[in-house]
Design a protein around this motif. Structure first.
Motif, PDB file in Angstrom:
ATOM      1  N   LEU A 106       0.803  -1.223   0.000  1.00 17.69           N
ATOM      2  CA  LEU A 106       0.000   0.000   0.000  1.00 17.69           C
ATOM      3  C   LEU A 106       0.834   1.270   0.000  1.00 17.69           C
ATOM      4  N   GLU A 107       1.951   1.231   0.709  1.00 15.91           N
ATOM      5  CA  GLU A 107       2.738   2.446   0.867  1.00 15.91           C
ATOM      6  C   GLU A 107       3.119   3.033  -0.495  1.00 15.91           C
ATOM      7  N   ARG A 108       3.733   2.197  -1.328  1.00 15.02           N
ATOM      8  CA  ARG A 108       4.179   2.685  -2.623  1.00 15.02           C
ATOM      9  C   ARG A 108       2.997   3.039  -3.522  1.00 15.02           C
ATOM     10  N   ASN A 109       1.930   2.231  -3.440  1.00 13.86           N
ATOM     11  CA  ASN A 109       0.773   2.484  -4.297  1.00 13.86           C
ATOM     12  C   ASN A 109       0.062   3.783  -3.934  1.00 13.86           C
ATOM     13  N   LEU A 110       0.059   4.108  -2.652  1.00 13.78           N
ATOM     14  CA  LEU A 110      -0.634   5.333  -2.235  1.00 13.78           C
ATOM     15  C   LEU A 110       0.141   6.588  -2.611  1.00 13.78           C
ATOM     16  N   TYR A 111       1.428   6.422  -2.900  1.00 14.66           N
ATOM     17  CA  TYR A 111       2.216   7.553  -3.399  1.00 14.66           C
ATOM     18  C   TYR A 111       1.572   8.087  -4.673  1.00 14.66           C
ATOM     19  N   LEU A 112       1.228   7.172  -5.573  1.00 17.46           N
ATOM     20  CA  LEU A 112       0.564   7.566  -6.818  1.00 17.46           C
ATOM     21  C   LEU A 112      -0.829   8.126  -6.533  1.00 17.46           C
ATOM     22  N   VAL A 113      -1.543   7.493  -5.585  1.00 17.73           N
ATOM     23  CA  VAL A 113      -2.884   7.971  -5.247  1.00 17.73           C
ATOM     24  C   VAL A 113      -2.815   9.415  -4.746  1.00 17.73           C
ATOM     25  N   SER A 114      -1.787   9.726  -3.980  1.00 21.48           N
ATOM     26  CA  SER A 114      -1.664  11.086  -3.443  1.00 21.48           C
ATOM     27  C   SER A 114      -1.523  12.093  -4.589  1.00 21.48           C
ATOM     28  N   GLN A 115      -0.834  11.696  -5.655  1.00 17.16           N
ATOM     29  CA  GLN A 115      -0.736  12.578  -6.825  1.00 17.16           C
ATOM     30  C   GLN A 115      -2.077  12.690  -7.539  1.00 17.16           C
ATOM     31  N   VAL A 270      11.714  17.070  -1.895  1.00 13.54           N
ATOM     32  CA  VAL A 270      10.585  17.460  -1.055  1.00 13.54           C
ATOM     33  C   VAL A 270       9.330  16.655  -1.395  1.00 13.54           C
ATOM     34  N   GLU A 271       9.201  16.238  -2.654  1.00 14.44           N
ATOM     35  CA  GLU A 271       7.984  15.520  -3.024  1.00 14.44           C
ATOM     36  C   GLU A 271       7.894  14.178  -2.304  1.00 14.44           C
ATOM     37  N   ALA A 272       8.994  13.393  -2.373  1.00 13.39           N
ATOM     38  CA  ALA A 272       8.963  12.088  -1.721  1.00 13.39           C
ATOM     39  C   ALA A 272       8.753  12.248  -0.220  1.00 13.39           C
ATOM     40  N   GLN A 273       9.443  13.228   0.381  1.00 11.08           N
ATOM     41  CA  GLN A 273       9.279  13.455   1.821  1.00 11.08           C
ATOM     42  C   GLN A 273       7.814  13.738   2.156  1.00 11.08           C
ATOM     43  N   ALA A 277       5.141  11.126   3.933  1.00  7.38           N
ATOM     44  CA  ALA A 277       4.618  11.539   5.243  1.00  7.38           C
ATOM     45  C   ALA A 277       3.088  11.470   5.213  1.00  7.38           C
ATOM     46  N   TRP A 278       2.510  11.914   4.106  1.00  2.00           N
ATOM     47  CA  TRP A 278       1.051  11.861   3.947  1.00  2.00           C
ATOM     48  C   TRP A 278       0.574  10.414   3.979  1.00  2.00           C
TER      49      TRP A 278
END
Lengths: 758, 78
Positions: A106-115, A270-273, A277-278
């Motif tokens: 989920l962690e990596r997949n939600l990175y895309l969801v956040s975008q 800054v984006e990855a950070q 975090a989100w």
């Protein structure tokens, strides 16, 4: 983003997700077979559209390419962002984004969801692969995830069609919902810079006839502009031309990045950070992990399959199995297609009177279409196996195992399978390069794939080797000269491909090597519908695209070998003799003893007439015109003719030689007697002017080297054009391969003639 | 306190924390998007080039070079 106040006739759903999340499977589960596959103009990205009904409402689904992030660094990656922002006129505005996520990561997949959420379009999340997560001992609180994401989350099992109804209901509900843009995950200083930049860009956007139609640039794009240090977006969004405003924007960006770095939010880190975090916030209390990592079945399989010794051994065995079954299993189907085409040609030929139209239909149209269709069984078989290997997750392991080898020629492991496939046929090989994300690697692979000796070269090799290479053995019978020659020809293709790849990566396709990172997805059982669908899709796209051009080319070659069809000249010399033979045959009884001999004479006469027409034809004249150019290769005009005729499809060459050496059109190179007949004629062939024998070992070798290296396959060139979306690359392939072939044949003949006789 | 070492020096089965990814900013950014970033807990599964590492439940095949290096701190996962 405008909220759709007027109900449009179609709702558009965009499907996005990480690679290996089951996205294509979900797409098929939603849209069924109602899919349209095309290309976005100007890029190599496949455009997949499907349709479905949501409570009576007609919907269009766009399947976007799998990606880990919406951070475009190339035109190919820009497509997804443009579609999602409604900036592509050929798709239209997006009403709902369906984001598929892998529950086991989920962690990596939600990175895309956040975008995705920042785009401000109503979003539904489909949580797939919960079974795999469970196998790893993870427990997921779906309700809590939905609340903390503030987006509907639906659990699905795409491969078993579970949860699809619930997902559709969630989509229906999302149509009428209002999307609230969530709070930005970025620190305030970053948001401030984005706002500042957006207003700085606004007058500029109004001035220009831009893609946004005069509206302000979407905030997401401004954000990306600020984050993209590669410079791609700057030239893409603001143009390469240096208008007065251009310097301002560049300076503005530089200053903003400087301020952010000073404030402790360096771009792009800054984006990855911010996003991770989100993600950590959203996942709080959602996942329960096991205390000890569970060793899954995938891990146990991987211990063997990625093992350096056993893994490589099993890989070689798997490939042997795949390719032998491609050859063996496709052969009956290929023979059957050949037979049907032949019968059809005969039937049409019998039903029509002899003439240009009949010849066009039989030799041009039916023969041309047949030469395309005959590849279909191999393509379908190969893609059947490749789809299974891909769908179960093995393909990534194969790329891992072969990376060491491929890195030496400047490519990565992902190029291996496409190149291997090209030994069967370059067409599926070129089509299989779609798995390579890096554009330069993909192009290099496409450009060298046709150098692999495909199955259509094999008849040329076997006939010429059988006819001219002596049957000698070395090393106590272990090595056989004919076999060694065949092996050398295959090796020639491989070595040339490696060298060309190296040169291309150092010159034309030079550029920074991107880091090679590849996910090794969990193993799963391949889904039959996905496998069959992929196989059918590849087969159909081949028939449709290659079919049209091959047909045109075949007709041109037919016309060149038919016209000007000087009946008077040919008939004057040979006509009376044939008529006499026909007349005597008619008079004889069916059982007469002389009949057989006479029939043979008549057949020879017919072939001689066909050959006379061929000499008269445009093709024959072309052969004679180029004779000075091919003489240094040891060829006479007849060989030149056969080589010209086989440019659309190399398998034509044996048939062409058959016509040229008066054996008739229906020569079957798979047939031993026909092979022997052709070999005998070639042994006897003499130069027109000196009566010296045309063929010797250097000549045969020079022809084979030419065929090994030359781009004699219009279908491959058309497929390259389709895959690269430009005529530049097929033109390049054609030119460099033909030049190499000529050079190779020249060196072979000239060196061969200077060596002591064998 | 453990020393910083390149990822390639980890032995199979060894756990580590990523300390720093060094290279061109946009390439580093790409690795971060995949989760390979400072603070991430990894396990070396198979050494060599490319190597296989486990990261947040997924397996990644990764080839580093002179221009892109991952520095890790050997030891327990926090």
């Amino acid at each position: 983003m405008k909220s759709p106040t007027i109900a449009r006739s179609t709702i558009t759903v965009a499907l996005i997700g990480n690679p290996n999340t089951g996205k294509s499977t979900l797409f098929t589960a939603l849209a069924g077979v109602r899919q349209r596959v095309g290309n976005y103009p100007g890029v190599t990205v496949e455009k997949k559209l499907g349709s479905l009904h949501l409570s009576g409402q007609a919907c269009q689904v766009v399947d976007l390419p799998g990606t880990y992030s919406l951070a475009p660094r190339s035109p190919d990656e820009m497509v997804a962002v443009d579609v999602l922002l409604g900036r592509r006129a050929d798709v239209g505005p997006i009403d709902i984004v369906l984001s598929i996520v892998d529950a086991s990561n989920l962690e990596r997949n939600l990175y895309l969801v956040s975008q995705v959420l920042e785009l401000g379009v109503p979003t539904v999340v489909a949580l797939n692969m919960v079974d795999i997560a469970r196998a790893r001992g993870l427990a997921i609180d779906v309700e809590r995830l939905s609340t903390q994401l503030n987006v509907p989350v639906v659990e699905v099992q795409a491969n078993r069609h579970r949860g699809i109804a619930e997902l559709k209901a969630a989509l229906v509900a999302a149509i009428s919902s209002n999307s609230a843009v969530p709070e930005s995950p970025f620190p305030t200083e970053f948001q401030r810079e984005v706002t500042h930049l957006q207003s700085a860009l606004a007058p500029r956007m109004r001035d220009e006839e831009s893609t946004c139609g005069g509206e302000a640039m979407p905030r997401y794009l401004v954000e990306r502009l600020l984050l993209d240090t590669s410079g791609y977006l700057q030239s893409e969004l603001l143009g390469n031309h240096h208008s007065p405003g251009e310097a301002d924007v560049a300076a503005e960006l530089k200053a903003a990045r400087g301020r952010l770095a000073a404030a402790g939010s360096p771009v792009p880190a800054v984006e990855a950070q911010a996003r991770y975090a989100w993600v950590a916030q959203v996942l709080k209390g959602v996942i329960a992990r096991p205390a000890e990592r569970v060793t899954t079945r995938s891990d146990r399989i991987d211990r063997i399959l990625t093992n350096k010794f056993w893994g490589t051994l099993l890989f070689v065995l798997a490939m042997l199995l795949v390719f032998s079954s491609v050859f063996v299993a496709a052969e009956p189907a290929m023979k059957a297609i050949d037979a049907v085409i032949g019968k059809l040609g005969q039937a049409v030929g019998a039903a029509m009177s002899e003439g240009p139209l009949e010849s066009l239909l039989v030799d041009g149209v039916i023969g041309g279409v047949g030469s395309v269709l005959v590849f279909l069984p191999q393509i379908l078989m190969l893609f059947f196996f490749l789809a299974i290997l891909e769908d179960c997750g093995y393909m990534a392991r194969a790329a891992y195992l072969m990376d060491k080898l491929m890195v030496r020629v400047g490519l990565s492991g992902k190029s291996f399978i496409p190149l291997l496939s090209s030994f069967a046929c370059a067409i599926p090989g070129v089509m299989a390069t779609r798995v390579i994300e890096n554009r330069r690697d993909r192009l290099t692979t496409i450009l060298v794939a046709p150098l692999m000796s495909c199955s259509a070269r094999l008849p040329v090799y076997t006939v010429l080797i059988g006819a001219f290479i002596p049957r000698r053995t070395f090393a106590g019978g272990l090595l056989q000269l004919q076999g060694v020659t065949l092996f050398t020809l295959y090796l020639l293709g491989i070595v040339t491909a490696a060298l060309v790849a190296l040169v291309l990566k150092k010159t034309l396709l030079r550029g920074p090597t991107p880091p090679f990172v590849m996910e090794l997805p969990s193993y799963k059982w391949p889904s039959p519908s996905t496998v069959l669908y992929r196989m059918g899709e590849r087969g159909w796209s081949f028939v449709r695209r290659a079919g049209t051009l091959i047909l045109a080319v075949s007709v041109i070659v037919w016309a060149a070998s038919y016209y000007p069809h000087n009946a008077e000249v040919v008939e004057e010399n040979l006509g009376p003799e044939r008529d006499a033979l026909t007349a005597r045959l008619v008079q004889l009884d069916t059982g007469a003893a002389e009949r057989a001999g006479l029939e043979d004479q008549k057949a020879d006469m017919d072939h001689a007439i066909a050959a006379a027409y061929q000499r008269q034809s445009i093709l024959g004249r072309m052969g004679r015109t180029i004779e000075p150019a091919v003489r240094p290769l040891g060829w006479d005009w007849r060989i030149g003719c056969a080589v010209i005729a086989s440019f659309p499809a190399r398998e034509v060459v044996m048939g062409a030689l058959g016509v040229i050496y008066n054996l008739g059109k229906g020569l079957d190179v798979g047939d031993q007697t026909d092979q022997d007949r052709l070999a005998a004629r070639m042994h006897a062939a003499r130069w027109d002017d000196s009566q010296a024998l045309v063929y010797n070992i250097p000549v045969a070798l020079s022809i084979m080297v030419f065929f090994a290296l030359c781009a004699q396959c219009a279908s491959t060139l058309v497929v390259i054009r389709r895959e690269t979306n430009s005529w530049r690359w097929p033109a390049f392939t054609f030119i460099y391969m033909t030049a190499l072939a000529y050079l190779g044949a020249l060196v072979t003949y000239q060196v061969g003639m200077r060596l002591p006789p064998f | 306190m453990h020393d910083l070492i390149p990822l390639s020096l980890l032995a199979p089965g060894q756990l580590a924390n990523v300390s720093q990814v060094m290279g061109r900013p946009d390439q580093v950014h790409r690795l971060e998007e995949l989760g390979l970033r400072g603070g991430a807990a990894i396990e070396m599964v198979q050494t060599g080039s490319p190597c296989i590492i486990r990261l947040a439940g997924q397996k990644l095949c990764f080839r580093a070079d002179e221009l892109l290096r991952v520095l890790v701190r050997r030891g327990a996962v926090t």
